[in-house]
Design a protein around this motif. Structure first.
Motif, PDB file in Angstrom:
ATOM      1  N   ILE A 150     -35.824 -35.221 -21.102  1.00 18.67           N
ATOM      2  CA  ILE A 150     -37.079 -35.359 -21.835  1.00 18.67           C
ATOM      3  C   ILE A 150     -38.204 -35.021 -20.869  1.00 18.67           C
ATOM      4  O   ILE A 150     -38.260 -35.533 -19.742  1.00 18.67           O
ATOM      5  N   ILE A 151     -39.091 -34.141 -21.307  1.00 21.98           N
ATOM      6  CA  ILE A 151     -40.169 -33.618 -20.469  1.00 21.98           C
ATOM      7  C   ILE A 151     -41.499 -34.079 -21.051  1.00 21.98           C
ATOM      8  O   ILE A 151     -41.833 -33.767 -22.196  1.00 21.98           O
ATOM      9  N   PHE A 152     -42.251 -34.845 -20.262  1.00 19.54           N
ATOM     10  CA  PHE A 152     -43.600 -35.241 -20.653  1.00 19.54           C
ATOM     11  C   PHE A 152     -44.583 -34.294 -19.968  1.00 19.54           C
ATOM     12  O   PHE A 152     -44.634 -34.239 -18.729  1.00 19.54           O
ATOM     13  N   LEU A 153     -45.329 -33.557 -20.774  1.00 18.95           N
ATOM     14  CA  LEU A 153     -46.272 -32.565 -20.257  1.00 18.95           C
ATOM     15  C   LEU A 153     -47.691 -33.033 -20.578  1.00 18.95           C
ATOM     16  O   LEU A 153     -48.131 -32.987 -21.722  1.00 18.95           O
ATOM     17  N   HIS A 154     -48.399 -33.502 -19.553  1.00 24.05           N
ATOM     18  CA  HIS A 154     -49.744 -34.055 -19.751  1.00 24.05           C
ATOM     19  C   HIS A 154     -50.787 -32.994 -19.405  1.00 24.05           C
ATOM     20  O   HIS A 154     -51.046 -32.712 -18.236  1.00 24.05           O
ATOM     21  N   LEU A 155     -51.373 -32.394 -20.445  1.00 23.14           N
ATOM     22  CA  LEU A 155     -52.359 -31.333 -20.268  1.00 23.14           C
ATOM     23  C   LEU A 155     -53.733 -31.907 -19.951  1.00 23.14           C
ATOM     24  O   LEU A 155     -54.020 -33.070 -20.234  1.00 23.14           O
ATOM     25  N   ILE A 156     -54.601 -31.057 -19.409  1.00 26.19           N
ATOM     26  CA  ILE A 156     -55.999 -31.450 -19.235  1.00 26.19           C
ATOM     27  C   ILE A 156     -56.808 -31.060 -20.465  1.00 26.19           C
ATOM     28  O   ILE A 156     -57.925 -31.527 -20.680  1.00 26.19           O
ATOM     29  N   GLY A 157     -56.219 -30.193 -21.301  1.00 27.17           N
ATOM     30  CA  GLY A 157     -56.697 -29.921 -22.648  1.00 27.17           C
ATOM     31  C   GLY A 157     -58.152 -29.558 -22.769  1.00 27.17           C
ATOM     32  O   GLY A 157     -58.611 -28.543 -22.243  1.00 27.17           O
ATOM     33  N   ALA A 158     -58.907 -30.402 -23.488  1.00 28.88           N
ATOM     34  CA  ALA A 158     -60.314 -30.128 -23.763  1.00 28.88           C
ATOM     35  C   ALA A 158     -61.210 -31.195 -23.148  1.00 28.88           C
ATOM     36  O   ALA A 158     -62.258 -31.538 -23.695  1.00 28.88           O
ATOM     37  N   HIS A 159     -60.780 -31.737 -22.020  1.00 33.41           N
ATOM     38  CA  HIS A 159     -61.595 -32.737 -21.332  1.00 33.41           C
ATOM     39  C   HIS A 159     -62.829 -32.060 -20.739  1.00 33.41           C
ATOM     40  O   HIS A 159     -62.757 -30.940 -20.256  1.00 33.41           O
ATOM     41  N   PHE A 160     -63.990 -32.766 -20.812  1.00 33.37           N
ATOM     42  CA  PHE A 160     -65.152 -32.150 -20.158  1.00 33.37           C
ATOM     43  C   PHE A 160     -64.909 -32.150 -18.650  1.00 33.37           C
ATOM     44  O   PHE A 160     -64.158 -32.999 -18.135  1.00 33.37           O
ATOM     45  N   SER A 161     -65.398 -31.154 -17.935  1.00 36.18           N
ATOM     46  CA  SER A 161     -66.317 -30.104 -18.343  1.00 36.18           C
ATOM     47  C   SER A 161     -65.561 -29.021 -19.111  1.00 36.18           C
ATOM     48  O   SER A 161     -64.655 -28.381 -18.568  1.00 36.18           O
ATOM     49  N   TYR A 162     -65.956 -28.802 -20.381  1.00 36.38           N
ATOM     50  CA  TYR A 162     -65.198 -27.941 -21.277  1.00 36.38           C
ATOM     51  C   TYR A 162     -65.063 -26.516 -20.751  1.00 36.38           C
ATOM     52  O   TYR A 162     -64.021 -25.876 -20.912  1.00 36.38           O
TER      53      TYR A 162
END
Length: 454
Positions: A280-292
């Motif tokens: 099982i792979i947990f992939l924690h993105l930085i996504g759309a966190h500011f600073s956008y």
């Protein structure tokens, strides 16, 4: 906090502060602290220049007190009454020394509770088992960051922010009414990935989801585009630290925090190539966190026209465009990961959800995700599932796209859909189970989400 958001520095902000990481802290300072905030803040330190004189005056005055005059008794009674009144009207919740003292006491109590609980867990050699151990299992849980479903075309947004997932929508299970329990990564994921929830908040340090899978015979991977938290004993740090393979995309020098999620794809490749039969792979993105504007490469600078908003302001236009570009890049990354998983001919699924949402000049004239300034968009999140043709569904599996759900119960959902069996798993709290029981989605210390924002 007051100058930017017209709110006081409260307990939730304090807990986020002590459990954040260097990148998030530096970006918050970059986004919200300018010359005005610095000048006003410095004014509060002027009395410190006279601190020596103040202390000497206090010593001189109190040295004249005589116990026979009951001055100390009167002072003690007055102080007790003063603190009691302030506690009763909740003003004391904004006092920094009180917050720190209270937090240390609560932390000690919670630590003792968790130590006792974990000792029982560690002594249990058959804590959990994998019902599908006879076949290969490959699961990926993609954790988005600050992505609200309100800005996703897949959920009805007017802009084409999710072209890849929209194209695949017929092969996806898209849940339309899922929210996060909090509006900060620390609070929301602490509940989502542990036994902690609204009813049992103490258990946010109990039995991390990674520990459960480890004891079920899985190899666990934690791949993150975030730096580790300041506090290694925090709930989220415990979740990641229990993974058998860990990777944080932190660097000694990160210019403007330009860490794009695409940098994690090679680590996903490595994990998928690992020959362990159950992963099982947990992939924690930085996504759309500011600073956008730092969340996507220049090739994804797509939305540059005037966006729809009731707040007619150049800053609002700029931030909305940058945020929508970041959401579009996240769509690209999730699709890339999904295509890699599709190649595997195993019992597999991909789950995508966000830790919390974001307000970007939609309902309120600000951008960000503050618990002390909540909006509906800071809680609304995407929740999407993809299953392979080889996937073994639980016997009680049931899909209701409109099911009302809050991710403080996600621990149970992940364990249930993955085919795990344990006395700790409660299928009534799984969004995938026919046994699911609706519960009030309580947020903000007891407010019902489904009526609070109406």
């Amino acid at each position: 906090m007051y100058l930017n958001f017209k709110i006081h520095f409260g307990p939730s902000s304090f807990f986020v502060l002590i459990n954040t990481n260097p990148d998030e802290l530096s970006e918050f300072v970059h986004e919200f602290i300018g010359a005005k905030e610095l000048i006003v803040s410095l004014l509060f330190f002027i009395p410190l220049l006279k601190l020596n004189a103040i202390v000497n005056n206090v010593i001189e005055t109190t040295s004249k007190f005589r116990f026979t005059s009951y001055t100390f008794l009167k002072l003690g009674v007055f102080t007790l009454l003063f603190l009691t009144v302030f506690k009763f009207i909740s003003i004391i919740e904004h006092n920094l020394p009180y917050l720190i003292s209270r937090s240390l006491i609560l932390n000690y109590k919670d630590k003792k509770f968790i130590e006792d609980f974990n000792s029982q867990v560690n002594a249990n050699n058959i804590l959990s088992k994998n019902k599908n151990s006879s076949i290969s299992n490959t699961f990926i849980v993609v954790i988005g960051e600050s992505v609200t479903s309100s800005h996703m075309q897949l959920y009805g947004y007017y802009r084409n922010t999710t072209p890849f997932l929209t194209k695949l929508k017929d092969s996806l299970n898209i849940f339309t009414d899922v929210i996060s329990p909090n509006t900060s990564t620390f609070h929301s994921l602490s509940k989502a990935l542990t036994l902690g929830n609204y009813e049992e908040p103490k258990k946010v340090l109990a039995l991390p989801i990674t520990t459960l899978f480890n004891k079920s015979g899985f190899k666990t991977f934690w791949i993150s585009n975030h730096s580790p938290a300041f506090n290694p004993a925090s709930a989220l740090a415990r979740v990641s630290s229990q993974a058998k393979s860990k990777f944080f995309n932190s660097k000694e020098i990160v210019k403007n925090n330009l860490k794009h999620d695409g940098e994690l794809l090679y680590k996903v490749d490595e994990a998928l190539k690992d020959d362990f039969p159950h992963k099982i792979i947990f992939l924690h993105l930085i996504g759309a966190h500011f600073s956008y504007e730092n969340r996507y490469p220049k090739t994804f600078d797509i939305f540059i026209d005037k966006p729809k908003t009731k707040f007619e302001d150049e800053i609002a236009y700029q931030k909305i465009n940058q945020y929508d570009n970041a959401v579009r890049y996240s769509d690209f990354i999730v699709n890339k990961v999904l295509q890699k998983l599709k190649v595997k001919k195993t019992n597999s699924y991909l789950m995508y959800f966000s830790d919390h949402g974001e307000e970007v000049f939609q309902n309120e004239n600000f951008y960000g995700h503050l618990e002390d300034k909540p909006t509906k968009n800071t809680f609304k999140i995407p929740f999407i599932m993809w299953y392979s043709n080889h996937f073994k569904y639980p016997e009680d599996y049931f899909y209701d796209k409109e099911r009302k759900y809050m991710t403080d119960d996600l621990w149970h959902s992940i364990a249930h859909i993955s085919g795990l069996e344990s006395s700790f798993i409660d299928n009534r709290r799984s969004i995938f189970s026919s046994e699911f029981i609706n519960r009030k989605r309580l947020i903000l210390e007891g407010k019902n989400y489904d009526t609070f924002f109406k």
